[in-house]
Design an enzyme around this catalytic site. Structure first.
Site, short mmCIF file in Angstrom:
data_model
loop_
_atom_site.label_atom_id
_atom_site.label_comp_id
_atom_site.label_asym_id
_atom_site.label_seq_id
_atom_site.Cartn_x
_atom_site.Cartn_y
_atom_site.Cartn_z
N TYR A 122 4.02 6.57 9.76
CA TYR A 122 3.15 5.44 9.40
C TYR A 122 3.95 4.34 8.71
CZ TYR A 122 -1.17 3.00 8.24
OH TYR A 122 -2.17 2.06 8.15
N TYR A 132 -9.33 5.61 7.24
CA TYR A 132 -9.46 5.99 8.64
C TYR A 132 -10.53 7.09 8.70
CZ TYR A 132 -5.09 3.51 9.75
OH TYR A 132 -4.13 2.55 9.93
N PRO A 171 -4.19 0.74 18.56
CA PRO A 171 -3.94 0.21 17.22
C PRO A 171 -4.01 1.24 16.08
CG PRO A 171 -6.08 -0.54 18.05
CD PRO A 171 -5.41 0.17 19.18
N LYS A 228 1.12 0.06 14.92
CA LYS A 228 2.52 -0.05 15.33
C LYS A 228 2.84 -1.24 16.22
CE LYS A 228 4.19 3.31 13.12
NZ LYS A 228 4.14 2.69 11.81
N HIS A 269 0.84 -1.20 0.00
CA HIS A 269 0.00 0.00 0.00
C HIS A 269 0.87 1.24 0.00
CE1 HIS A 269 -4.21 -1.52 1.36
NE2 HIS A 269 -3.65 -2.34 0.50
P1 RFL Z 1 1.51 -11.51 21.78
O1 RFL Z 1 1.06 -11.59 20.37
O2 RFL Z 1 0.54 -11.13 22.82
O3 RFL Z 1 2.17 -12.91 22.13
C1 RFL Z 1 2.54 -13.25 23.45
C2 RFL Z 1 2.51 -14.76 23.59
O4 RFL Z 1 2.92 -15.12 24.91
C3 RFL Z 1 2.04 -16.11 25.42
N1 RFL Z 1 2.05 -16.05 26.90
C4 RFL Z 1 2.75 -16.91 27.67
N2 RFL Z 1 3.54 -17.94 27.37
C5 RFL Z 1 4.09 -18.62 28.41
N3 RFL Z 1 3.87 -18.30 29.70
C6 RFL Z 1 3.08 -17.28 30.06
N4 RFL Z 1 2.87 -16.97 31.34
C7 RFL Z 1 2.48 -16.53 29.02
N5 RFL Z 1 1.65 -15.45 28.99
C8 RFL Z 1 1.42 -15.19 27.71
C9 RFL Z 1 0.71 -15.76 24.82
O5 RFL Z 1 -0.17 -16.87 24.80
C10 RFL Z 1 1.11 -15.31 23.41
O6 RFL Z 1 1.12 -16.39 22.49
O7 RFL Z 1 2.74 -10.49 21.94
P2 RFL Z 1 3.94 -10.11 20.91
O8 RFL Z 1 4.57 -11.35 20.36
O9 RFL Z 1 4.75 -9.12 21.63
O10 RFL Z 1 3.22 -9.43 19.66
C11 RFL Z 1 2.56 -8.19 19.78
C12 RFL Z 1 1.40 -8.08 18.79
O11 RFL Z 1 0.60 -9.24 18.92
C13 RFL Z 1 0.56 -6.82 19.00
O12 RFL Z 1 1.40 -5.72 19.29
C14 RFL Z 1 -0.29 -6.45 17.78
O13 RFL Z 1 -1.25 -7.44 17.52
C15 RFL Z 1 -0.98 -5.12 17.99
N6 RFL Z 1 -1.90 -4.76 16.90
C16 RFL Z 1 -1.41 -4.23 15.73
N7 RFL Z 1 -0.07 -4.10 15.54
C17 RFL Z 1 0.42 -3.64 14.35
O14 RFL Z 1 1.64 -3.54 14.20
N8 RFL Z 1 -0.41 -3.30 13.29
C18 RFL Z 1 -1.76 -3.42 13.40
O15 RFL Z 1 -2.44 -3.16 12.42
C19 RFL Z 1 -2.30 -3.87 14.66
N9 RFL Z 1 -3.63 -4.01 14.82
C20 RFL Z 1 -3.27 -4.94 17.05
C21 RFL Z 1 -4.13 -4.55 15.97
C22 RFL Z 1 -3.82 -5.51 18.20
C23 RFL Z 1 -5.18 -5.68 18.31
N10 RFL Z 1 -5.67 -6.28 19.50
C24 RFL Z 1 -6.64 -7.28 19.54
C25 RFL Z 1 -5.03 -5.96 20.74
C26 RFL Z 1 -5.49 -4.71 16.07
C27 RFL Z 1 -6.03 -5.26 17.23
C28 RFL Z 1 -7.53 -5.38 17.27
C1 PHB Z 2 -5.97 -4.17 10.78
O1 PHB Z 2 -6.07 -4.45 9.58
O2 PHB Z 2 -6.28 -4.97 11.68
C2 PHB Z 2 -5.48 -2.83 11.17
C3 PHB Z 2 -4.99 -1.98 10.19
C4 PHB Z 2 -4.54 -0.71 10.55
C5 PHB Z 2 -4.59 -0.31 11.86
C6 PHB Z 2 -5.06 -1.17 12.84
C7 PHB Z 2 -5.52 -2.44 12.49
O3 PHB Z 2 -4.18 0.95 12.18
#
Ligand code: RFL
Ligand code: PHB
Length: 393
Positions: A385, A201, A293, A297, A72
């Site tokens: 971004y 957005y 989110p 990032k 993109h």
């Molecule tokens: P995770 O993915 O939470 O993984 C952590 C892992 O550790 C396990 N765990 C344990 N294991 C052993 N012992 C324990 N006591 C434990 N406790 C926990 C868990 O089961 C899990 O498997 O962390 P990590 O690896 O640091 O990754 C971070 C990302 O997952 C997170 O920052 C992103 O998903 C955030 N996020 C977004 N990030 C982006 O860069 N771009 C996006 O577009 C974006 N959109 C989002 C998002 C997060 C969202 N939610 C649901 C919070 C959109 C949403 C809706």
């Molecule tokens: C997503 O596709 O889940 C998404 C994309 C952009 C954002 C947050 C989430 O800023």
């Protein structure tokens, strides 16, 4: 069992670190609380920075992201009923982001890990961290009714916001910074073509909305909801109706609806724990920081943390030098705070806050107007971004 680096958590941070260390010839074991299928069932991020793509390439797991991901070059901002395109590619001398889901990144990393024959312990209960203030840290866990111990040189705490790693550090050794927002995002995934080729957005009187995607046939949409809202209150129809009300006439016309594959509410929060190193324990990813989110990032910061950590560990084992490990926390935090600032700013700009008032509303509108008419402001949005560069040690 013994390994060089014990990694807690098989999210993107833990899995990517494991693969980068493996490529660098450093042995590692991942200890994960959940099953692999559970980890793959979490629908999260969708936008990858170039820095993240480069790290996936270093780890040897970028082929499918390149083949199936959607590059993109811009985003659209919708406010006061009008869409405005921000050409990020033009404002950053040709940089872009890749739309490719976190689920797919995780699947690619899991497959590469299995193919390399690396050990991952899924379903590990009561994980505990020991002696990371000395030279011989240990990780203890329970599995199949028995207690096991993993001896290691270092522990990487990649276990997310609710993990055990940060919680194992004495409260007096860590400073927490936190901001909680009075709303969440209700997200819905559906096998329908996206409403537009680029992400939209939307700042609307009914609240924020985001039109995102996972592919040309799978859409990911979000609407801002009050923080106390319950997902059970939202039928698929109610979601589509609310989204429609937050779109412009063209979006409303092009919107294709269908049954939800997943629906969930994520609260919005900014959070940083400092420092990120405690003796031989290093925190990375959501274990150390959370961003709302809006700036996309979270996953990207998790990737850049482990990008720094694997380099520092490589120097430790290759050159017997701890100097890069000593700089890990500071280097990460410089990039993290810039992403925290950007995510907070973009969240403040795009959402309706309960206590904004008329003056605050006018300021938000003026800032949006400035953003789409000033190349300087659009450049600032764009460079953040697409992602700020990694520094060198
Ligand atoms: P995770 O993915 O939470 O993984 C952590 C892992 O550790 C396990 N765990 C344990 N294991 C052993 N012992 C324990 N006591 C434990 N406790 C926990 C868990 O089961 C899990 O498997 O962390 P990590 O690896 O640091 O990754 C971070 C990302 O997952 C997170 O920052 C992103 O998903 C955030 N996020 C977004 N990030 C982006 O860069 N771009 C996006 O577009 C974006 N959109 C989002 C998002 C997060 C969202 N939610 C649901 C919070 C959109 C949403 C809706
Ligand atoms: C997503 O596709 O889940 C998404 C994309 C952009 C954002 C947050 C989430 O800023």
């Amino acid at each position: 069992m013994r390994t060089q680096v014990a990694i807690i958590g098989a999210g993107p941070a833990g899995l990517l670190l494991g693969q980068l260390l493996h490529v660098a010839g450093i042995d590692n074991v991942i200890v994960e609380r959940q099953t692999g299928d559970y980890v793959l069932g979490r629908i999260r991020a969708g936008v990858l920075e170039q820095v993240t793509m480069d790290l996936l390439k270093k780890a040897g797991v970028d082929a499918r992201a390149h083949a199936e991901g959607l590059p993109h070059h811009g985003i659209e901002l919708l406010f006061q009923g009008q869409r405005h395109r921000i050409d990020m590619h033009a404002h950053t001398h040709g940089r872009q982001v890749m739309v490719y889901g976190q689920t797919e990144v995780t699947r690619d990393l899991m497959e590469a890990r299995a193919a390399a024959g690396l050990t991952t312990i899924y379903g590990a209960a009561n994980v505990s961290l020991h002696d990371f203030d000395g030279e011989r840290p240990r990780v203890r866990y329970e599995k199949d009714g028995a207690t096991h111990e993993l001896e290691c040189d270092f522990i990487a705490g990649c276990d997310g916001y609710h993990g055990v790693s940060r919680a194992s550090v004495p409260a007096s050794a860590v400073k927490l910074y936190e901001k909680v927002y009075p709303f969440g995002w209700l997200g819905m995934l559906a096998d329908v073509p996206p409403v537009s080729d680029e992400l939209i957005y939307c700042n609307t009187p009914r609240g924020f909305a985001l039109c995102s995607m996972r592919s040309r046939t799978r859409s990911r949409y979000y609407v801002q909801v009050p923080v106390e809202e319950k997902v059970e209150n939202w039928s698929d129809d109610a979601f589509w109706n609310e989204l429609r009300l937050r779109l412009d006439p063209e979006g409303r016309e092009r919107l294709v609806t269908g049954p939800a594959l997943e629906k969930s509410i994520a609260p919005l929060r900014s959070f940083v724990a400092e420092p990120m190193r405690f003796g031989r324990l290093f925190l990375a990813g959501d274990a150390a920081h959370i961003v709302p989110p809006t700036g996309a990032k979270g996953l990207n910061l998790a990737a850049s943390d482990v990008g720094y950590l694997y380099q520092a560990l490589e120097r430790f084992y290759g050159e017997r030098s701890s100097s890069a490990l000593d700089r890990y926390s500071d280097l990460c935090l410089r990039r993290i705070w810039k992403a925290e600032r950007f995510s907070w700013w973009f969240t403040s700009l795009m959402h309706r806050f309960p206590d904004t008032g008329d003056f605050g509303q006018k300021i938000q509108e003026a800032e949006l107007d400035y953003l789409v008419h000033s190349p300087a402001a659009a450049t600032s949005l764009s460079e953040n971004y697409v992602g700020l560069p990694l520094e060198s040690f």
